[in-house]
Design a protein around this motif. Structure first.
Motif, PDB file in Angstrom:
ATOM      1  N   TRP A 122     -35.196  62.382 -36.974  1.00  0.00           N
ATOM      2  CA  TRP A 122     -36.026  62.202 -38.027  1.00  0.00           C
ATOM      3  C   TRP A 122     -37.500  62.776 -37.669  1.00  0.00           C
ATOM      4  O   TRP A 122     -38.314  63.235 -38.573  1.00  0.00           O
ATOM      5  N   HIS A 123     -38.009  62.650 -36.672  1.00  0.00           N
ATOM      6  CA  HIS A 123     -39.300  63.332 -35.812  1.00  0.00           C
ATOM      7  C   HIS A 123     -39.117  65.082 -36.198  1.00  0.00           C
ATOM      8  O   HIS A 123     -40.166  65.499 -36.876  1.00  0.00           O
ATOM      9  N   LYS A 124     -38.007  65.463 -36.084  1.00  0.00           N
ATOM     10  CA  LYS A 124     -37.941  67.130 -36.628  1.00  0.00           C
ATOM     11  C   LYS A 124     -38.190  67.102 -37.912  1.00  0.00           C
ATOM     12  O   LYS A 124     -38.813  67.802 -38.630  1.00  0.00           O
ATOM     13  N   GLY A 125     -37.500  66.136 -38.692  1.00  0.00           N
ATOM     14  CA  GLY A 125     -37.689  66.232 -40.226  1.00  0.00           C
ATOM     15  C   GLY A 125     -39.083  65.902 -40.690  1.00  0.00           C
ATOM     16  O   GLY A 125     -39.510  66.293 -41.815  1.00  0.00           O
ATOM     17  N   LEU A 126     -39.711  64.989 -40.021  1.00  0.00           N
ATOM     18  CA  LEU A 126     -41.063  64.794 -40.121  1.00  0.00           C
ATOM     19  C   LEU A 126     -41.806  65.936 -40.066  1.00  0.00           C
ATOM     20  O   LEU A 126     -42.844  66.306 -40.984  1.00  0.00           O
ATOM     21  N   LEU A 127     -41.676  66.714 -39.003  1.00  0.00           N
ATOM     22  CA  LEU A 127     -42.449  67.976 -38.760  1.00  0.00           C
ATOM     23  C   LEU A 127     -42.139  69.177 -39.756  1.00  0.00           C
ATOM     24  O   LEU A 127     -43.023  69.818 -40.347  1.00  0.00           O
ATOM     25  N   LEU A 128     -41.011  69.134 -40.193  1.00  0.00           N
ATOM     26  CA  LEU A 128     -40.558  70.044 -41.325  1.00  0.00           C
ATOM     27  C   LEU A 128     -41.298  69.527 -42.708  1.00  0.00           C
ATOM     28  O   LEU A 128     -41.732  70.289 -43.274  1.00  0.00           O
ATOM     29  N   TRP A 129     -41.162  68.329 -42.592  1.00  0.00           N
ATOM     30  CA  TRP A 129     -41.780  67.673 -43.925  1.00  0.00           C
ATOM     31  C   TRP A 129     -43.114  68.119 -44.068  1.00  0.00           C
ATOM     32  O   TRP A 129     -43.834  68.468 -45.016  1.00  0.00           O
ATOM     33  N   LYS A 130     -44.014  67.978 -42.905  1.00  0.00           N
ATOM     34  CA  LYS A 130     -45.238  68.431 -42.809  1.00  0.00           C
ATOM     35  C   LYS A 130     -45.577  69.823 -43.304  1.00  0.00           C
ATOM     36  O   LYS A 130     -46.696  70.102 -43.888  1.00  0.00           O
ATOM     37  N   GLN A 131     -44.750  70.773 -42.690  1.00  0.00           N
ATOM     38  CA  GLN A 131     -44.808  71.972 -43.182  1.00  0.00           C
ATOM     39  C   GLN A 131     -44.642  72.216 -44.562  1.00  0.00           C
ATOM     40  O   GLN A 131     -45.286  72.656 -45.393  1.00  0.00           O
ATOM     41  N   LYS A 132     -43.531  71.655 -45.143  1.00  0.00           N
ATOM     42  CA  LYS A 132     -43.164  71.831 -46.650  1.00  0.00           C
ATOM     43  C   LYS A 132     -44.482  71.050 -47.456  1.00  0.00           C
ATOM     44  O   LYS A 132     -44.618  71.607 -48.367  1.00  0.00           O
ATOM     45  N   ARG A 133     -45.032  70.088 -46.830  1.00  0.00           N
ATOM     46  CA  ARG A 133     -45.941  69.421 -47.630  1.00  0.00           C
ATOM     47  C   ARG A 133     -47.144  70.104 -47.741  1.00  0.00           C
ATOM     48  O   ARG A 133     -47.848  70.340 -48.719  1.00  0.00           O
ATOM     49  N   HIS A 134     -47.390  70.988 -46.536  1.00  0.00           N
ATOM     50  CA  HIS A 134     -48.545  71.799 -46.552  1.00  0.00           C
ATOM     51  C   HIS A 134     -48.374  73.070 -47.476  1.00  0.00           C
ATOM     52  O   HIS A 134     -49.282  73.255 -48.541  1.00  0.00           O
TER      53      HIS A 134
END
Length: 289
Positions: free
Chosen positions: A268-280
């Protein structure tokens, strides 16, 4: 002279008095002798009268008479008919002992059959509980994979998700992990209930076996107690091994769940980091439009 006549008269009176005393003494002495003679005659008659034998003599004579009578009967029955009767009696005794042994062995065989049936029932229930637990574990893994799929695989629209949605995935994953722990506890309790029922039913079977062996009367009570004790020790050994196996299995499942929880949080933490990139990127795209 008067004095002489008086003395002569006194002498005659004295003589008559002495004669009367002599007659009275001889009569009493004769009566005494007669009484003594009667007593002697009575004693002699009593001595000559036949006396009953002593009780000890009578008992001894009766015992000797019985022995003689039995000895005579024994001599009379000492023929082929008595030998045949003895053979028949021994045969009946052998049949009786064989029937007792058959009942004894039948009780043991019946107990073993009942124990095998009980063991099969417990094994079937354990197998069902294990399959149900495995299904719950697989369902938990599948549920986590489903929750993490938007963060790991289908990430095309990941940037459009809000932070609450992403963090809600972690909350749901923790709920799935907690449900998995409850399933482990329920599974352990179910296995312990199966063993308790096995012990309860086996105790009833042992009580029935003890009563059946006592009714068969093929063995003395001490030997029957040893048989029941051996069966009880076997039961305790099986239950102890099962308890150890349940503890080991519960520990392994708990450790596996803990490791899976750590791995899921890491994913999930890895997904969170990916979400942050995608969100940016998504935010920049919105601004550029």
């Amino acid at each position: 002279s008067p004095a002489f006549r008086q003395e002569l008269r006194a002498s005659h009176e004295l003589s008559r008095a002495l004669g009367r005393d002599r007659n009275l003494g001889s009569s009493s002495q004769a009566a005494l002798l007669q009484n003594k003679a009667k007593q002697l005659a009575y004693a002699e008659e009593a001595r000559q009268r036949p006396r009953p034998p002593l009780d000890l003599v009578v008992a001894q004579q009766g015992f000797v008479s019985d022995l003689r009578r039995d000895a005579a009967d024994h001599v009379v029955r000492a023929d082929h008919s008595k030998h045949a009767h003895r053979e028949q009696r021994l045969a009946r005794q052998g049949d009786f002992l064989a029937s007792r042994q058959a009942r004894h062995e039948g009780a043991l065989e019946g107990y073993e059959r009942d124990m095998d049936s009980l063991a099969e029932e417990c094994q079937a229930e354990t197998q069902k509980a294990s399959e149900r637990m495995k299904g719950n574990m697989d369902a938990a893994v599948a549920r986590v994979d489903e929750l993490l799929d938007p963060l790991e695989k289908t990430t095309d629209r990941l940037g459009e998700k809000s932070e609450e949605e992403v963090r809600g995935v972690l909350t749901t994953i923790e709920e799935v992990t907690e449900e998995r722990r409850r399933n482990i506890t329920d599974f352990t309790s179910e296995l312990e209930d199966i063993d308790r029922r096995r012990k309860r039913d086996t105790t009833k079977l042992l009580e029935g076996l003890a009563q059946a062996l006592a009714d068969a009367a093929h063995m003395v009570p001490g030997e029957i107690e040893r048989i029941i004790e051996e069966k009880t020790l076997d039961l305790d050994s099986v239950l102890l091994e099962n308890q150890k196996a349940v503890k080991v299995l519960s520990t392994k499942l708990t450790v596996q769940t803990l490791e899976a929880s750590k791995a899921n949080k890491l994913r999930w933490h890895k997904g969170l980091l990916l979400w942050k990139q995608k969100r940016h990127v998504h935010s920049i795209g919105i601004v550029m439009q």
